[in-house]
Design a protein around this motif. Structure first.
Motif, PDB file in Angstrom:
ATOM      1  N   ASP A 170      38.501   0.105  13.047  1.00 34.62           N
ATOM      2  CA  ASP A 170      37.451  -0.752  13.579  1.00 34.62           C
ATOM      3  C   ASP A 170      36.191  -0.451  12.783  1.00 34.62           C
ATOM      4  O   ASP A 170      35.352   0.330  13.205  1.00 34.62           O
TER       5      ASP A 170
ATOM      6  N   GLU B 156      37.961  -7.904  23.438  1.00 32.00           N
ATOM      7  CA  GLU B 156      36.575  -7.466  23.293  1.00 32.00           C
ATOM      8  C   GLU B 156      35.607  -8.620  23.106  1.00 32.00           C
ATOM      9  O   GLU B 156      34.415  -8.417  22.967  1.00 32.00           O
TER      10      GLU B 156
ATOM     11  N   ARG C  16      24.679  -3.273  21.948  1.00 35.86           N
ATOM     12  CA  ARG C  16      24.978  -1.996  22.608  1.00 35.86           C
ATOM     13  C   ARG C  16      24.272  -0.825  21.933  1.00 35.86           C
ATOM     14  O   ARG C  16      24.144   0.247  22.509  1.00 35.86           O
TER      15      ARG C  16
ATOM     16  N   ASP D  19      32.305  -3.603  23.880  1.00 32.51           N
ATOM     17  CA  ASP D  19      32.027  -4.788  23.078  1.00 32.51           C
ATOM     18  C   ASP D  19      32.055  -6.054  23.921  1.00 32.51           C
ATOM     19  O   ASP D  19      31.226  -6.945  23.736  1.00 32.51           O
TER      20      ASP D  19
ATOM     21  N   ARG E  70      44.405   2.465  17.831  1.00 32.10           N
ATOM     22  CA  ARG E  70      43.661   1.246  17.529  1.00 32.10           C
ATOM     23  C   ARG E  70      43.463   1.252  16.015  1.00 32.10           C
ATOM     24  O   ARG E  70      43.013   2.256  15.452  1.00 32.10           O
TER      25      ARG E  70
HETATM   26 MG    MG Z   1      35.006  -2.083  20.571  1.00 30.18          MG
END
Ligand code: MG
Ligand code: PEP
Length: 747
Positions: free
Chosen positions: A505, A601, A635, A625, A502
């Protein structure tokens, strides 16, 4: 001081020592009354020794913290100096003590480690106010007193003599917090910021101590200056802002002034640091202001640094000399600080703060170290070396546990051990449901330390490689070569199994120590992840270059986080294609197979499912998410993060909508949020049609065990009637749980 030293050297019982103490104080200060009140658990302050009040009141007179002048001193943890005490509105007359004759009153708190142990009082008949020097002296005496009493207790002193008052935390305590990483462990307490006990409290050479103090302060300031300037940045990964605050305190004239005064009253430089620290702690711990309470941490750290400077130690990273079964206690601990410890020696972690999706929690789950967060006030109750049980199932910490508690706990550890052995035995068994559906169980990873887990857990690949972790735990931005190396090692560890990277982020709670965060009102829905990458493509192009290089001749899978509209994905994919074109132009070896996917997400992307399937090679649902945005519940905010059940029919409906959409378009779909690693949720996902789940290593065994007993079609039939807008349920949990009971599915 001489008289006090004599009292300290005495070998009598604690009570006798206290009596000597009050006699010495009364004589030295020329006051009629000197008394010691100690805090008795649950029963308030008790008159424990006195010179001048009626002896018959000793161990009888009691008051609550806050009650009367003595109670006020205990509550505020500050000295109270009054010329005319009886006229004070808080004065409460106790006839049994005969104190009505005394006009002036000086009370100081007896402090140790931020805890108020009691109050030391001097009173005289004449109405006079005590001068500053006398106040200082009494504070010094109070501190010495605290050490004597605690020392005596630690050595198994004659506690009976104090009528059962115990001041060191020796009782068993159970503190309930939140289990952020699962597991049951036994070990001994280690304080992440260890208090340094002043071994020698009193000095008769004030001038020499003054020089030592000035010297220590100078070293401390130099070390903090160096930290801010980044000279020793390699030694520490904390952000610059923290050090700016440190520096502010290190140069604070009041703080250093208080230290000088304390040395002047006859304390060693170390004891002076400890005393001023105690005063700060007691005051700040009572503050309602969370910013001020957080500053306590800075002051503590500074005091520790100063103590280390005084002992001649080089100032750098903390002392990591831990036992083989350490349970680390801290207010908060960052992922880098955590990884500074020898992993083999850490059994568990207990934090006063922390949050479930913080990176420390994610790392602990990944490497299998139980973590309890939100254990409020735990640092007040723990001392280094205390035996501790960490219950990462119930979210409890047992400090100095009773034998019966240990026995029960060990039994559970054994059972857990057996279960883990059973999971281990299933390592090579594919996760296939009773009705023949094979489910791929993959690992969430991000650091080198995660990679051996692939084989240990028998995972089918890495479904989510969080590349930002490498950036977060590094002091400096990882270079192209370092990025490439890590990605190559991950692909190597995967072997024939897929590894899905990924891209960075960042933003939200993921902040890099070397990049100034952009202040935002709502960082979770702010400038983060792909939004940063598309606005400032430099960093992502660099990362994509590393990925292309690592994937040379191999199978490369990359996905983009936090995509909200399909155009963003198209743009990101174009950046990747440019890197491929560049590699081609340079004649570099290209990946043998390339798959570019998207993380789903945001709810908006679910409603573009057909369009996104046109462009992406695979979909991975980031349910952490997705649920955060779906339920509009942060969260990272403990007040709301567990408020809504991901098994709510509405949430299940969107999950089903996505699974159906992907199936219709013939696109692979997986789930990589934390729900994928919980058996009950995982089998529900399988019933919805998901056949690929990516989770922390601890989830693989339990999820596989549940899948092996699951008839997916049967569960699908059971929940189907509730997956509709007509549903009036607030969760399907009970229905699924009941199903598991009937079917003998272990969840
Ligand atoms: Mg995420
Ligand atoms: C998610 O959001 O579900 C996810 C897997 O990504 P992260 O937890 O890293 O945000």
């Amino acid at each position: 001081m001489r008289a006090i030293r004599k009292a300290m050297a005495g070998t009598e019982s604690v009570q006798e020592r206290l009596d000597d103490f009050v006699a010495a104080i009364s004589k030295a200060m020329q006051v009629k009354v000197a008394s010691i009140y100690l805090l008795r658990d649950g029963e308030g302050l008790e008159l424990s020794a006195t010179k001048g009040l009626k002896k018959s009141a000793v161990h009888k007179t009691r008051m609550k913290p806050g009650e009367g002048l003595v109670g006020h001193v205990a509550l505020t943890a500050r000295p109270l100096n009054l010329a005319d005490a009886p006229s004070h509105p808080l004065f409460s007359y106790r006839p049994e003590t005969g104190e009505d004759r005394f006009k002036s009153f000086l009370g100081v708190p007896i402090l140790r480690g931020g805890r108020t142990l009691g109050v030391l009082v001097a009173q005289s008949e004449k109405a006079r106010s005590f001068n500053e020097e006398e106040v200082e002296d009494l504070l010094t005496v109070a501190m010495v007193l605290a050490e004597i009493i605690i020392d005596d207790e630690r050595l198994g002193g004659k506690k009976g003599a104090l009528k059962g008052i115990s001041l060191a935390p020796i009782k068993p305590e159970t503190i309930t917090g939140k289990a952020y990483a699962d597991g049951l462990v036994e070990g001994h307490a280690y304080l992440h910021v260890p208090p340094v006990a002043p071994s020698n409290l009193l000095s008769d050479n004030i001038a020499a101590e003054e020089i030592r103090l000035e010297d220590g302060v100078a070293k401390l300031r130099a070390s903090v200056d160096a930290l801010v300037a980044g000279e020793t940045a390699a030694l520490s990964r904390a952000s610059k802002e923290i050090y700016e605050t440190y520096r502010m305190f290190a140069y604070d004239r009041k703080w250093v002034g208080r230290l000088r005064e304390a040395v002047h009253s006859g304390l060693t430089a170390e004891a002076a640091v400890e005393r001023v620290r105690n005063e700060h702690r007691a005051r700040l711990m009572k503050s309602r202001d969370s910013y001020l309470r957080a500053r306590l941490h800075d002051l503590e750290d500074l005091a520790n640094r100063l103590l280390r400077a005084l002992s001649g130690e080089a100032l750098g990273l903390g002392n990591k000399n831990i036992s083989d079964d350490a349970i680390i206690f801290a207010r908060e601990i960052g992922p880098a600080e955590l990884l500074d410890y020898d992993r083999e020696k850490i059994r568990g972690i207990v934090l006063e703060e922390g949050s479930s999706s913080s990176h420390t929690s994610i790392i602990c789950r990944a490497i299998g170290i139980p973590l309890i967060g939100r254990a409020e006030g735990v640092l007040d109750k723990i001392e280094i070396g205390d035996p501790v049980l960490v219950d990462g199932e119930e979210g409890e910490v047992h400090i100095r546990p009773l034998e019966t508690q240990v026995a029960g706990f060990k039994m559970r550890m054994n059972i857990r051990g057996e279960i883990n052995r059973a999971y281990d035995a299933m390592k090579f068994t594919p996760a296939v449901t009773l009705d023949g559906q094979q489910v791929s169980l993959q690992l969430n990873a991000g650091l080198l330390v995660d990679l051996p887990q692939l084989d240990q857990a028998g995972a089918d690949g890495i479904g989510l490689f969080r590349t930002e972790f490498q950036f977060m735990v590094s002091e400096f931005m990882p270079r192209l070569k370092e990025q490439t190396e890590l990605y190559r090692k991950a692909i190597d560890a995967g072997g024939q199994r897929p590894v899905t990277f990924r891209t960075l982020d960042l933003g939200g709670d993921k902040i890099l120590p070397y990049i100034d965060p952009v202040p935002e009102e709502n960082p979770a829905i702010g400038w983060r992840a792909i939004r940063i990458a598309l606005d400032r493509p430099g960093l992502m192009r660099y990362q994509l270059r590393a990925l292309v290089a690592a994937g040379a001749g191999r199978h490369l899978r990359v996905m983009f986080p936090m995509v909200t509209i399909v155009d963003e994905f198209i743009e990101a994919r174009a950046l990747f294609d440019r890197e491929i074109a560049r590699a081609q132009k340079l004649g570099l070896e290209l990946p043998k197979k390339i798959e570019i996917g998207v993380m789903l997400e945001t709810p908006s992307l679910a409603w573009q499912i057909n369009a996104v399937c046109d462009h992406a090679d695979f979909i991975s649902v980031g349910a952490n998410d997705l649920m955060q945005f779906f339920f509009a519940a942060d969260r990272d905010n403990a007040r709301v993060s567990d408020r809504y059940d991901p098994l709510h029919p509405a949430a299940i409906s969107i999950m089903k909508f996505v699974a159906d959409g992907c199936a219709r378009n013939g696109k692979d779909v997986s789930v990589c949020g934390s729900i994928a690693g919980r058996p009950l949720e995982a089998i529900t996902l399988v019933a919805l049609g998901y056949t690929s789940l990516s989770m922390p290593v601890t989830g693989i065994g339990p999820v596989k065990a549940a899948i092996l007993k699951l008839d997916a079609a049967k569960l699908r039939k059971k929940i189907a009637p509730h997956i509709t807008v007509d549903s009036r349920l607030s969760s399907l949990r009970e229905i699924v749980r009941e199903f598991c009971m009937e079917e003998g599915i272990p969840v």
